[in-house]
Design an enzyme around this catalytic site. Sequence first.
Site, PDB file in Angstrom:
ATOM      1  CG  HIS A  56     -14.371  -6.796  -8.031  1.00 17.41           C
ATOM      2  ND1 HIS A  56     -13.486  -5.429  -7.864  1.00 17.41           N
ATOM      3  CD2 HIS A  56     -15.435  -6.389  -7.934  1.00 17.41           C
ATOM      4  CE1 HIS A  56     -13.726  -5.315  -6.629  1.00 17.41           C
ATOM      5  NE2 HIS A  56     -15.441  -4.897  -7.081  1.00 17.41           N
ATOM      6  CG  HIS A  58     -18.617  -4.855  -8.741  1.00 15.79           C
ATOM      7  ND1 HIS A  58     -18.706  -5.294  -7.531  1.00 15.79           N
ATOM      8  CD2 HIS A  58     -19.836  -5.498  -9.238  1.00 15.79           C
ATOM      9  CE1 HIS A  58     -19.754  -5.826  -7.198  1.00 15.79           C
ATOM     10  NE2 HIS A  58     -19.867  -6.019  -8.482  1.00 15.79           N
ATOM     11  CG  ASP A  60     -17.252   0.818  -9.310  1.00 17.46           C
ATOM     12  OD1 ASP A  60     -17.533  -1.208  -9.042  1.00 17.46           O
ATOM     13  OD2 ASP A  60     -16.668   1.347  -7.732  1.00 17.46           O
ATOM     14  CG  HIS A  61     -13.427  -2.343  -9.275  1.00 14.97           C
ATOM     15  ND1 HIS A  61     -12.212  -2.200  -7.802  1.00 14.97           N
ATOM     16  CD2 HIS A  61     -14.621  -2.184  -8.363  1.00 14.97           C
ATOM     17  CE1 HIS A  61     -12.981  -1.804  -7.121  1.00 14.97           C
ATOM     18  NE2 HIS A  61     -14.073  -1.982  -7.497  1.00 14.97           N
ATOM     19  CG  HIS A 114     -17.609  -7.631  -3.570  1.00 15.08           C
ATOM     20  ND1 HIS A 114     -18.075  -6.164  -2.651  1.00 15.08           N
ATOM     21  CD2 HIS A 114     -17.144  -6.343  -4.524  1.00 15.08           C
ATOM     22  CE1 HIS A 114     -19.119  -5.426  -4.400  1.00 15.08           C
ATOM     23  NE2 HIS A 114     -17.687  -4.891  -4.573  1.00 15.08           N
ATOM     24  CG  ASP A 133     -14.995  -2.754  -3.883  1.00 15.00           C
ATOM     25  OD1 ASP A 133     -13.868  -1.795  -3.820  1.00 15.00           O
ATOM     26  OD2 ASP A 133     -16.041  -2.591  -4.831  1.00 15.00           O
ATOM     27  CG  HIS A 171     -14.612   2.077  -3.014  1.00 12.21           C
ATOM     28  ND1 HIS A 171     -15.005   2.884  -3.754  1.00 12.21           N
ATOM     29  CD2 HIS A 171     -15.030   0.762  -3.859  1.00 12.21           C
ATOM     30  CE1 HIS A 171     -16.144   2.716  -4.820  1.00 12.21           C
ATOM     31  NE2 HIS A 171     -15.927   0.432  -5.138  1.00 12.21           N
TER      32      HIS A 171
HETATM   33 ZN   LIG Z   1     -17.091  -3.973  -6.286  1.00 12.80          ZN
END
Ligand SMILES: [Zn+2]
Length: 257
Positions: A56, A58, A60-61, A114, A133, A171
Amino acid sequence: MTLDIVQIPVLNDNYVYLLRDTASGATAVVDPAVPEPVLAEIERRGWGLNFILNTHHHPDHVGGNLVLREATGCAIIGPRAEAQRIPGIATQLGDGDSFSLGDSKALVFDVPGHTAGHIAYWFSAAEALFCGDTLFALGCGRLFEGSPAQMWASLSKLAALPDATRVYCAHEYTESNARFAVTVEPGNAALLARHEAIKALRADGRSTVPSTLGEERATNPFLRPMSPNLRATLGLEGADDVAVFAETRKRKDSFRG
Ligand SMILES: [Zn+2]
């Protein structure tokens, strides 16, 4: 055929995964939050990098996408439904598509909730699920772009995979998830035992990921809206599964423990 999987902890609590199909030597990285630790790991192992697999959009991905492509020439694969938000995407995938890393094949699932276009990659022969996530050990992702009904449908898809499936989530949230889980399903003996095991692992600084889908089905409250004990705790004995899931998610959002 074998798929080697290397877990790389980055930032505060993210896990990036390096995958290598041993027969062909083809290599991929799942959700590179940052590029440097990935480059260091492939250099240390003498590996190349053929693909980035994003779940996805975001930061941090996908934060490492462009630097890794520049450094290695890898191709970037990601969700069709949020392609415009995936830096450098070359191949767009959605529900029912497959992806081949050499001889190792992954089936793709759409798992919105998410984010609206979130996907997951299931390498069935390797019994490995990369779910970003969406599903966490003892938890699930926050509903930033989707409804409880969407997320419950997504989690139900993943929950239908075999018990032995290893859940490679993005995570290390497990210990705080466990603290919440025991408050909503206090009568689940398997959950209480797992909480103790998780505390011991974390006290040693060890990873709790991957878990197995069998463990998650037995102990993760977000996969257990049918549990009488969970329903009784929430005061939702007669409600449907989506309503129980929605209330569980809402309570976790405000849980401080
Ligand atoms: Zn995320």
